[in-house]
Write an enzyme that holds these catalytic residues in place. Structure first.
Site, mmCIF file in Angstrom:
data_model
loop_
_atom_site.group_PDB
_atom_site.id
_atom_site.type_symbol
_atom_site.label_atom_id
_atom_site.label_comp_id
_atom_site.label_asym_id
_atom_site.label_seq_id
_atom_site.Cartn_x
_atom_site.Cartn_y
_atom_site.Cartn_z
ATOM 1 N N GLN A 88 90.220 79.318 71.740
ATOM 2 C CA GLN A 88 89.235 78.527 72.482
ATOM 3 C C GLN A 88 87.881 79.230 72.448
ATOM 4 O O GLN A 88 86.896 78.680 72.905
ATOM 5 C CB GLN A 88 89.674 78.397 73.945
ATOM 6 C CG GLN A 88 90.993 77.670 74.116
ATOM 7 C CD GLN A 88 91.502 77.781 75.546
ATOM 8 O OE1 GLN A 88 91.023 77.107 76.447
ATOM 9 N NE2 GLN A 88 92.473 78.639 75.766
ATOM 10 N N HIS A 108 86.806 75.149 70.129
ATOM 11 C CA HIS A 108 85.616 74.770 70.897
ATOM 12 C C HIS A 108 84.314 75.128 70.201
ATOM 13 O O HIS A 108 83.267 75.167 70.840
ATOM 14 C CB HIS A 108 85.676 75.423 72.293
ATOM 15 C CG HIS A 108 86.809 74.915 73.125
ATOM 16 N ND1 HIS A 108 87.338 75.596 74.192
ATOM 17 C CD2 HIS A 108 87.532 73.765 73.028
ATOM 18 C CE1 HIS A 108 88.339 74.889 74.725
ATOM 19 N NE2 HIS A 108 88.481 73.788 74.025
ATOM 20 N N CYS A 138 67.422 71.138 60.026
ATOM 21 C CA CYS A 138 68.676 71.112 59.276
ATOM 22 C C CYS A 138 68.373 71.387 57.806
ATOM 23 O O CYS A 138 67.500 70.751 57.233
ATOM 24 C CB CYS A 138 69.313 69.734 59.450
ATOM 25 S SG CYS A 138 70.625 69.406 58.257
ATOM 26 N N GLY A 177 95.333 85.444 77.107
ATOM 27 C CA GLY A 177 94.017 85.416 77.755
ATOM 28 C C GLY A 177 93.448 84.044 78.049
ATOM 29 O O GLY A 177 92.255 83.834 77.889
HETATM 30 P P1 NAD Z 1 89.311 81.618 81.570
HETATM 31 O O1 NAD Z 1 88.102 82.416 81.894
HETATM 32 O O2 NAD Z 1 89.561 80.365 82.299
HETATM 33 O O3 NAD Z 1 90.611 82.530 81.769
HETATM 34 C C1 NAD Z 1 90.658 83.841 81.295
HETATM 35 C C2 NAD Z 1 92.101 84.306 81.346
HETATM 36 O O4 NAD Z 1 92.167 85.564 80.668
HETATM 37 C C3 NAD Z 1 92.660 84.524 82.755
HETATM 38 O O5 NAD Z 1 93.931 83.926 82.810
HETATM 39 C C4 NAD Z 1 92.772 86.040 82.892
HETATM 40 O O6 NAD Z 1 93.946 86.466 83.606
HETATM 41 C C5 NAD Z 1 92.909 86.466 81.456
HETATM 42 N N1 NAD Z 1 92.353 87.806 81.165
HETATM 43 C C6 NAD Z 1 91.219 88.367 81.636
HETATM 44 N N2 NAD Z 1 91.042 89.585 81.110
HETATM 45 C C7 NAD Z 1 92.102 89.794 80.268
HETATM 46 C C8 NAD Z 1 92.500 90.861 79.429
HETATM 47 N N3 NAD Z 1 91.774 91.980 79.328
HETATM 48 N N4 NAD Z 1 93.642 90.721 78.716
HETATM 49 C C9 NAD Z 1 94.410 89.591 78.806
HETATM 50 N N5 NAD Z 1 94.073 88.557 79.595
HETATM 51 C C10 NAD Z 1 92.937 88.650 80.313
HETATM 52 O O7 NAD Z 1 89.264 81.378 79.976
HETATM 53 P P2 NAD Z 1 89.813 80.210 79.072
HETATM 54 O O8 NAD Z 1 91.158 79.800 79.526
HETATM 55 O O9 NAD Z 1 89.613 80.651 77.678
HETATM 56 O O10 NAD Z 1 88.865 78.964 79.374
HETATM 57 C C11 NAD Z 1 87.505 79.055 79.591
HETATM 58 C C12 NAD Z 1 86.631 78.239 78.653
HETATM 59 O O11 NAD Z 1 85.441 78.984 78.449
HETATM 60 C C13 NAD Z 1 87.177 77.998 77.273
HETATM 61 O O12 NAD Z 1 86.853 76.689 76.932
HETATM 62 C C14 NAD Z 1 86.422 78.950 76.363
HETATM 63 O O13 NAD Z 1 86.085 78.287 75.155
HETATM 64 C C15 NAD Z 1 85.171 79.269 77.107
HETATM 65 N N6 NAD Z 1 84.739 80.698 77.017
HETATM 66 C C16 NAD Z 1 84.720 81.343 75.805
HETATM 67 C C17 NAD Z 1 84.344 82.704 75.701
HETATM 68 C C18 NAD Z 1 84.300 83.369 74.352
HETATM 69 O O14 NAD Z 1 84.016 82.712 73.338
HETATM 70 N N7 NAD Z 1 84.601 84.676 74.259
HETATM 71 C C19 NAD Z 1 84.013 83.404 76.859
HETATM 72 C C20 NAD Z 1 84.027 82.713 78.097
HETATM 73 C C21 NAD Z 1 84.404 81.361 78.148
HETATM 74 ZN ZN ZN Z 2 71.018 67.149 58.840
#
Ligand code: NAD
Ligand code: ZN
Length: 236
Positions: A88, A108, A138, A177
């Site tokens: 995601q 995403h 573009c 995660g």
């Molecule tokens: P979320 O923030 O809802 O949940 C994060 C989960 O990760 C929690 O269940 C937590 O317990 C767990 N977690 C936290 N630290 C951890 C670690 N060190 N090791 C293992 N688990 C750990 O995230 P989500 O479910 O991915 O949904 C949030 C939305 O936000 C998604 O749509 C995502 O695309 C987006 N998002 C993406 C990024 C990125 O690209 N890195 C960052 C933030 C949010």
């Molecule tokens: Zn274009």
């Protein structure tokens, strides 16, 4: 179809210094999430939305993959078609860990790409701001309607089709995660023989008794155990 599907969320990148959605700090706190992540925000709040993703993209240039990304990259490169890496996350940490971009399914979107709203072309802009890459146009049709290549809440996520197809055909599902708030991961457990859940802590949106194995630990601390479980299934 792959025998093993690994579906990750923000938690796998947390130890690389990228804030998860809910424990947001710094960058995220300066914005109201609904104003920059929801369908329509490019029409009603375009400048701030683009600025938000420009800042996150630049921020990525300094981020490094952690042990969880690296161990999974080694497995993916070793077993190729036997493993599907689905995330995601819009960061490029699996790619930085050595997985070719075309071998990672980014449900995403992908921050270092931009998308043309006129011709729908998707192109690499690296860590640049949208207005600074190709003069904000573009490269294919020269339209100025260029947007971040990310799926906003309420928008279609076309790659969910690949996710469902992979999950309904795999033997082992590994979830790392994700809180299950965006994708209801519990529903997938009925399609697979075995499932592993790894999060830092219990989530209100996940009923963990549905999983064959549950590991509440940091991803970097859980990944060796997860990796040997994956290899065991692949060698069966
Ligand atoms: P979320 O923030 O809802 O949940 C994060 C989960 O990760 C929690 O269940 C937590 O317990 C767990 N977690 C936290 N630290 C951890 C670690 N060190 N090791 C293992 N688990 C750990 O995230 P989500 O479910 O991915 O949904 C949030 C939305 O936000 C998604 O749509 C995502 O695309 C987006 N998002 C993406 C990024 C990125 O690209 N890195 C960052 C933030 C949010
Ligand atoms: Zn274009």
């Amino acid at each position: 179809m792959a025998k093993v599907v690994i579906l990750s969320g923000a938690g796998i990148s947390a130890e690389s210094g990228i804030s998860t959605f809910r424990d947001s700090d710094g960058l995220w706190e300066e914005y109201d999430i609904k104003d920059i992540c929801t369908v329509g925000c490019l029409e009603t709040n375009r400048e701030q939305t683009i600025e938000f993703y420009d800042r996150r993209r630049l921020d990525l240039s300094e981020k490094e993959p952690n042990k969880a990304h690296k161990v999974l990259a080694n497995l993916k490169n070793k077993y190729k078609n036997e493993i599907a890496i689905i995330t995601q996350n819009i960061d490029n940490l699996f790619e930085k860990a050595g997985i070719p971009h075309e071998d990672v399914i980014h449900l995403h979107g992908y921050l270092t790409n931009a998308e043309c709203e006129s011709c729908n072309d998707v192109f690499d802009i690296g860590y640049k701001k949208i207005e600074e890459s190709f003069n904000g146009k573009c490269p294919t049709c020269h339209s100025q309607k260029v947007r971040p290549y990310v799926v906003m809440f309420g928008e279609m996520a076309p790659l969910y089709e690949n996710l469902y197809e992979e999950i309904t055909n795999c033997e082992l599902l590994v979830i790392i995660g994700t809180s299950g708030n965006v994708i209801p991961v519990d529903t997938f457990t009925s399609y697979v023989d075995r499932s592993i859940l790894n999060n830092l802590e219990k989530s209100d949106a996940i009923f963990d008794e549905l999983y064959s194995k549950v590991i509440y630990k940091k991803a970097t601390e859980a990944i060796d155990e997860i990796s040997s479980d994956i290899e065991m299934v692949l060698k069966e």
